[in-house]
Enzyme design. Sequence first.
Site, mmCIF file in Angstrom:
data_model
loop_
_atom_site.group_PDB
_atom_site.id
_atom_site.type_symbol
_atom_site.label_atom_id
_atom_site.label_comp_id
_atom_site.label_asym_id
_atom_site.label_seq_id
_atom_site.Cartn_x
_atom_site.Cartn_y
_atom_site.Cartn_z
ATOM 1 N N LEU A 12 13.907 15.503 15.784
ATOM 2 C CA LEU A 12 14.920 15.978 14.831
ATOM 3 C C LEU A 12 15.090 17.499 14.984
ATOM 4 O O LEU A 12 14.838 18.267 14.061
ATOM 5 C CB LEU A 12 14.536 15.604 13.396
ATOM 6 C CG LEU A 12 15.692 15.664 12.402
ATOM 7 C CD1 LEU A 12 16.664 14.512 12.624
ATOM 8 C CD2 LEU A 12 15.181 15.637 10.965
ATOM 9 N N ARG A 33 17.725 20.604 17.033
ATOM 10 C CA ARG A 33 19.137 21.013 16.906
ATOM 11 C C ARG A 33 20.074 19.828 17.116
ATOM 12 O O ARG A 33 20.970 19.574 16.302
ATOM 13 C CB ARG A 33 19.450 22.110 17.946
ATOM 14 C CG ARG A 33 18.793 23.441 17.651
ATOM 15 C CD ARG A 33 18.932 24.381 18.845
ATOM 16 N NE ARG A 33 18.160 23.897 19.961
ATOM 17 C CZ ARG A 33 17.140 24.550 20.533
ATOM 18 N NH1 ARG A 33 16.812 25.749 20.103
ATOM 19 N NH2 ARG A 33 16.479 24.021 21.542
ATOM 20 N N ILE A 34 19.864 19.087 18.209
ATOM 21 C CA ILE A 34 20.770 17.964 18.497
ATOM 22 C C ILE A 34 20.461 16.789 17.569
ATOM 23 O O ILE A 34 21.374 16.143 17.043
ATOM 24 C CB ILE A 34 20.669 17.531 19.975
ATOM 25 C CG1 ILE A 34 20.994 18.712 20.904
ATOM 26 C CG2 ILE A 34 21.629 16.370 20.251
ATOM 27 C CD1 ILE A 34 20.719 18.446 22.383
ATOM 28 N N SER A 40 9.126 13.429 14.695
ATOM 29 C CA SER A 40 8.994 14.632 15.508
ATOM 30 C C SER A 40 7.539 15.068 15.351
ATOM 31 O O SER A 40 6.764 14.389 14.693
ATOM 32 C CB SER A 40 9.979 15.718 15.064
ATOM 33 O OG SER A 40 9.895 15.916 13.681
ATOM 34 N N SER A 44 6.274 17.463 13.697
ATOM 35 C CA SER A 44 5.944 17.761 12.297
ATOM 36 C C SER A 44 7.129 17.379 11.415
ATOM 37 O O SER A 44 8.280 17.387 11.878
ATOM 38 C CB SER A 44 5.651 19.257 12.148
ATOM 39 O OG SER A 44 6.769 19.999 12.598
ATOM 40 N N ARG A 95 15.890 12.635 27.949
ATOM 41 C CA ARG A 95 15.574 12.713 29.367
ATOM 42 C C ARG A 95 15.077 11.329 29.793
ATOM 43 O O ARG A 95 14.453 10.623 28.998
ATOM 44 C CB ARG A 95 14.440 13.728 29.621
ATOM 45 C CG ARG A 95 14.883 15.170 29.601
ATOM 46 C CD ARG A 95 15.612 15.538 30.891
ATOM 47 N NE ARG A 95 15.915 16.955 30.982
ATOM 48 C CZ ARG A 95 17.063 17.516 30.628
ATOM 49 N NH1 ARG A 95 18.043 16.772 30.164
ATOM 50 N NH2 ARG A 95 17.256 18.815 30.756
ATOM 51 N N ASP A 144 22.162 7.412 28.852
ATOM 52 C CA ASP A 144 22.835 8.489 29.590
ATOM 53 C C ASP A 144 21.896 9.130 30.601
ATOM 54 O O ASP A 144 22.343 9.913 31.433
ATOM 55 C CB ASP A 144 23.339 9.552 28.594
ATOM 56 C CG ASP A 144 24.184 10.627 29.263
ATOM 57 O OD1 ASP A 144 25.126 10.253 30.001
ATOM 58 O OD2 ASP A 144 23.898 11.825 29.078
ATOM 59 N N GLU A 200 17.059 9.916 38.388
ATOM 60 C CA GLU A 200 18.475 10.246 38.561
ATOM 61 C C GLU A 200 18.733 10.822 39.951
ATOM 62 O O GLU A 200 17.926 11.623 40.422
ATOM 63 C CB GLU A 200 18.895 11.260 37.494
ATOM 64 C CG GLU A 200 18.877 10.645 36.110
ATOM 65 C CD GLU A 200 19.210 11.648 35.005
ATOM 66 O OE1 GLU A 200 19.707 12.749 35.313
ATOM 67 O OE2 GLU A 200 18.957 11.316 33.848
ATOM 68 N N HIS A 233 24.474 10.722 32.976
ATOM 69 C CA HIS A 233 24.020 12.015 32.434
ATOM 70 C C HIS A 233 25.205 12.960 32.166
ATOM 71 O O HIS A 233 25.294 14.043 32.747
ATOM 72 C CB HIS A 233 23.000 12.668 33.379
ATOM 73 C CG HIS A 233 22.106 13.654 32.657
ATOM 74 N ND1 HIS A 233 20.813 13.906 33.012
ATOM 75 C CD2 HIS A 233 22.340 14.451 31.559
ATOM 76 C CE1 HIS A 233 20.287 14.820 32.205
ATOM 77 N NE2 HIS A 233 21.201 15.157 31.308
HETATM 78 O O1 A2R Z 1 8.378 20.399 17.335
HETATM 79 P P1 A2R Z 1 9.093 19.563 16.330
HETATM 80 O O2 A2R Z 1 8.236 18.927 15.279
HETATM 81 O O3 A2R Z 1 10.276 20.291 15.717
HETATM 82 O O4 A2R Z 1 9.757 18.338 17.135
HETATM 83 C C1 A2R Z 1 10.659 18.518 18.209
HETATM 84 C C2 A2R Z 1 10.729 17.203 18.961
HETATM 85 N N1 A2R Z 1 9.610 17.077 19.895
HETATM 86 C C3 A2R Z 1 8.710 16.095 19.818
HETATM 87 N N2 A2R Z 1 8.582 15.076 18.982
HETATM 88 C C4 A2R Z 1 7.529 14.259 19.134
HETATM 89 N N3 A2R Z 1 6.618 14.413 20.111
HETATM 90 C C5 A2R Z 1 6.689 15.432 21.002
HETATM 91 N N4 A2R Z 1 5.794 15.578 21.953
HETATM 92 C C6 A2R Z 1 7.789 16.343 20.866
HETATM 93 N N5 A2R Z 1 8.177 17.444 21.524
HETATM 94 C C7 A2R Z 1 9.283 17.894 20.921
HETATM 95 O O5 A2R Z 1 11.989 17.235 19.646
HETATM 96 C C8 A2R Z 1 12.110 18.694 17.778
HETATM 97 O O6 A2R Z 1 12.362 17.960 16.615
HETATM 98 C C9 A2R Z 1 12.902 18.074 18.922
HETATM 99 C C10 A2R Z 1 13.480 19.078 19.897
HETATM 100 O O7 A2R Z 1 14.408 19.861 19.256
HETATM 101 P P2 A2R Z 1 14.991 21.212 19.899
HETATM 102 O O8 A2R Z 1 13.906 22.001 20.500
HETATM 103 O O9 A2R Z 1 15.845 21.838 18.853
HETATM 104 O O10 A2R Z 1 15.858 20.709 21.128
HETATM 105 P P3 A2R Z 1 17.408 20.290 21.196
HETATM 106 O O11 A2R Z 1 18.240 21.498 21.381
HETATM 107 O O12 A2R Z 1 17.721 19.381 20.062
HETATM 108 O O13 A2R Z 1 17.429 19.492 22.579
HETATM 109 C C11 A2R Z 1 16.580 18.362 22.783
HETATM 110 C C12 A2R Z 1 16.675 17.830 24.200
HETATM 111 C C13 A2R Z 1 16.670 18.843 25.325
HETATM 112 O O14 A2R Z 1 15.406 19.357 25.591
HETATM 113 C C14 A2R Z 1 17.200 18.029 26.483
HETATM 114 O O15 A2R Z 1 16.168 17.337 27.114
HETATM 115 C C15 A2R Z 1 18.116 17.036 25.805
HETATM 116 O O16 A2R Z 1 17.908 17.187 24.385
HETATM 117 O O17 A2R Z 1 19.452 17.380 26.101
#
Ligand code: A2R
Length: 318
Positions: free
Chosen positions: A153, A155-156, A175, A177, A232, A256, A261, A279
């Site tokens: 949860l 940005r996206i 997520s 936390s 991903r 997607d 890929e 993608h």
């Molecule tokens: O760190 P948290 O609690 O905010 O959680 C992040 C969650 N996240 C995970 N959840 C569970 N287990 C994990 N090991 C884990 N690692 C990260 O993913 C957070 O809620 C979310 C990532 O959000 P953002 O950093 O704001 O990324 P955004 O911009 O939403 O893009 C997500 C992905 C990109 O990295 C590309 O792979 C794809 O969307 O386009």
Amino acid sequence: MSKTKLLQIGDITDRMRDALSGDFEIDVLFDQDDRAAFLAAKGADYPAVLTNGHWGVPDDVAAATPNLKVVSSYGVGYDAIDADAYAARGIKVAHTPDVLNDEVADTFVMLWLAVSRELIPSDRHARSGKWESEGNYPLTRSVQNRRVGILGLGRIGQTIAERCKAFGADIHYHSRSPKDVPYTYHATARDCAAAVEVLVAITPGGASTKHMVNAEVLEALGPDGFFINVARGSVCDEAALVAALEQGKIAGAGLDVFEEEPKIPDALKSMDNVVLTPHVASGTHETRQAMGDLVVENLRQWLKDGSVKTPVPECRHL
Ligand code: A2R
């Protein structure tokens, strides 16, 4: 004044090239006939690399660029860049967050509606003449008032949640936390899957999320559940997904992204309850332009004062 040397990995748009060419001398890695010889001879000349989420910084490039100062990546996901290692060396890594939130959320909606309302087979029914010869297309599943689980949860993910509200969804999430949001938190992906009818992955890739959606999670989602992946390919165990679909353990999937890929398993291509896109979640003229502008802005800002506008979290302290 001499231009700064920039190594380009992957494609960029004409607009990006035009915007950068005043300040940077751009060499394109994939234009080099002998990549190893080129990197050995020229790698040390580059303080700047421009890449994207797919290519990241490959090991041979990382090893051949000892004087690197900045990496500007075209995309939000940066699992193909060793950001921790670069941060430790004081190298700034920038990406393009936020400007693609709406587009990726829209892609989730597109895949969800397509798989649930059976857009592709229904289109085939209409254009093949079967409507005339065999009659009406069977009824499909509504997307209204569903329980939707969001893995990641951020940005996206939060933008996806906003879209889901328009469909009357009861929103769940997992997520690392809990967040200060009026949605139901689950400490594991499995628990989240068990609570919902639609599960969407939108975490980053990389080691910590590898195969987060596995056989157990898909089993928990259940035979009426849909899985959508706009994160991903590595986030989902593709072999387990194929098995779950073949055995009717889930109802369908909208995908997607894929593990290898641009390769997609033949089994997925043959299934009517699967919708596949190559993608393209951020792949519109408008959003790619906004992402490209941010890539350029990061490089220009670095040239001006050594900082970048949108560093990855690992590099924010630099
Ligand atoms: O760190 P948290 O609690 O905010 O959680 C992040 C969650 N996240 C995970 N959840 C569970 N287990 C994990 N090991 C884990 N690692 C990260 O993913 C957070 O809620 C979310 C990532 O959000 P953002 O950093 O704001 O990324 P955004 O911009 O939403 O893009 C997500 C992905 C990109 O990295 C590309 O792979 C794809 O969307 O386009």
